[in-house]
Scaffold this motif. Structure first.
Motif, PDB file in Angstrom:
ATOM      1  N   ARG A 209       9.309   1.466  -8.279  1.00 41.17           N
ATOM      2  CA  ARG A 209       8.728   0.939  -9.559  1.00 41.17           C
ATOM      3  C   ARG A 209       9.917   0.924 -10.456  1.00 41.17           C
ATOM      4  O   ARG A 209      10.469   2.168 -10.734  1.00 41.17           O
ATOM      5  CB  ARG A 209       7.396   1.490  -9.958  1.00 41.17           C
TER       6      ARG A 209
ATOM      7  N   ARG B 182      -3.167 -11.198  -6.721  1.00 38.60           N
ATOM      8  CA  ARG B 182      -2.968 -10.026  -7.346  1.00 38.60           C
ATOM      9  C   ARG B 182      -2.587 -10.385  -8.902  1.00 38.60           C
ATOM     10  O   ARG B 182      -2.367  -9.365  -9.630  1.00 38.60           O
ATOM     11  CB  ARG B 182      -2.019  -9.022  -6.919  1.00 38.60           C
TER      12      ARG B 182
ATOM     13  N   ASP C   9       1.613   2.290  -3.569  1.00 40.72           N
ATOM     14  CA  ASP C   9       0.589   2.312  -4.784  1.00 40.72           C
ATOM     15  C   ASP C   9       0.330   0.799  -4.914  1.00 40.72           C
ATOM     16  O   ASP C   9      -0.309   0.627  -6.231  1.00 40.72           O
ATOM     17  CB  ASP C   9       1.027   3.199  -5.799  1.00 40.72           C
ATOM     18  N   GLY C  10       0.681  -0.208  -4.239  1.00 42.98           N
ATOM     19  CA  GLY C  10      -0.002  -1.493  -4.414  1.00 42.98           C
ATOM     20  C   GLY C  10       0.833  -2.323  -5.510  1.00 42.98           C
ATOM     21  O   GLY C  10       1.812  -2.018  -6.089  1.00 42.98           O
TER      22      GLY C  10
ATOM     23  N   ASP D 143       2.257  -7.545 -12.558  1.00 47.49           N
ATOM     24  CA  ASP D 143       3.564  -6.943 -12.206  1.00 47.49           C
ATOM     25  C   ASP D 143       4.564  -8.209 -11.786  1.00 47.49           C
ATOM     26  O   ASP D 143       4.193  -9.235 -11.440  1.00 47.49           O
ATOM     27  CB  ASP D 143       3.383  -6.311 -10.647  1.00 47.49           C
TER      28      ASP D 143
ATOM     29  N   HIS E 276       0.095  -4.827  -8.917  1.00 48.81           N
ATOM     30  CA  HIS E 276      -0.897  -4.802  -9.936  1.00 48.81           C
ATOM     31  C   HIS E 276      -0.806  -5.993 -10.692  1.00 48.81           C
ATOM     32  O   HIS E 276       0.198  -6.489 -10.926  1.00 48.81           O
ATOM     33  CB  HIS E 276      -0.754  -3.412 -10.793  1.00 48.81           C
ATOM     34  N   ARG E 277      -2.071  -6.512 -11.426  1.00 45.96           N
ATOM     35  CA  ARG E 277      -2.034  -7.506 -12.279  1.00 45.96           C
ATOM     36  C   ARG E 277      -0.749  -7.509 -13.407  1.00 45.96           C
ATOM     37  O   ARG E 277      -0.758  -6.549 -13.772  1.00 45.96           O
ATOM     38  CB  ARG E 277      -3.297  -7.787 -12.889  1.00 45.96           C
TER      39      ARG E 277
ATOM     40  N   GLU F 273       0.941  -1.295   0.098  1.00 48.20           N
ATOM     41  CA  GLU F 273       0.154   0.020   0.103  1.00 48.20           C
ATOM     42  C   GLU F 273       0.852   1.264  -0.021  1.00 48.20           C
ATOM     43  O   GLU F 273       0.536   2.109  -0.601  1.00 48.20           O
ATOM     44  CB  GLU F 273      -0.876  -0.052   1.225  1.00 48.20           C
TER      45      GLU F 273
END
Length: 145
Positions: free
Chosen positions: A121, A73, A33-34, A39, A36-37, A30
């Motif tokens: 990221r 996820r 920003d999490g 990743d 994601h599918r 969190e």
């Protein structure tokens, strides 16, 4: 599965001897920003340079629940700076391995220099040696910030 957008989850902020389940991993995710599918997920523990020392026994221990959270996820690859996914407090031997491999998700151990990445990221290329018939092999992993 070996190339793409990668989120670096910083587990080094967790207390020593942490047992990392789904809720702990979700909290760390969190903050960036999490997940994601599609990743790739790299788990930076901050203990990579402590292997072979008594302090290494206090590293985070991942659980099957944490790996199941990643599977839900839709991640395509998982990596860690440690020599294995499980730690000293993981309840069952190989439980993290089995969750990932049972869902067709490869993983990388002993990732070097995760502590040199400054962004949560990055874009990653994990470049394998083209050898058939092995279940493990060295990779050159390159991250672009």
């Amino acid at each position: 599965r070996l190339v793409g957008e990668t989120v670096v989850l910083d587990l080094s902020t967790l207390p020593p001897n942490s047992l990392v389940g789904a809720s702990e991993l979700a909290g760390v995710a969190e903050a960036v920003d999490g997940v994601h599918r599609g990743d790739i997920v790299f788990l930076r523990t901050g203990y990579a340079d402590r292997q072979g020392t008594p302090d290494f026994e206090h590293r985070p221990s991942l659980t099957a629940g944490a790996m199941e959270w990643l599977v839900e996820r839709g991640v395509k690859l998982v990596g860690t700076d440690l020599s294995g996914l499980e730690g000293p407090r993981t309840p069952e031997h190989l439980e993290c391995h089995l969750v990932l491999l049972g869902n067709g998700i490869p993983f990388i151990e002993n990732l070097a220099n995760l502590d040199h990445l400054s962004k949560p990221r990055v874009f990653v290329c994990a470049l394998p040696i083209p050898v058939q018939g092995l279940d493990a092999f060295p990779l050159r992993v390159v991250a672009f910030e």
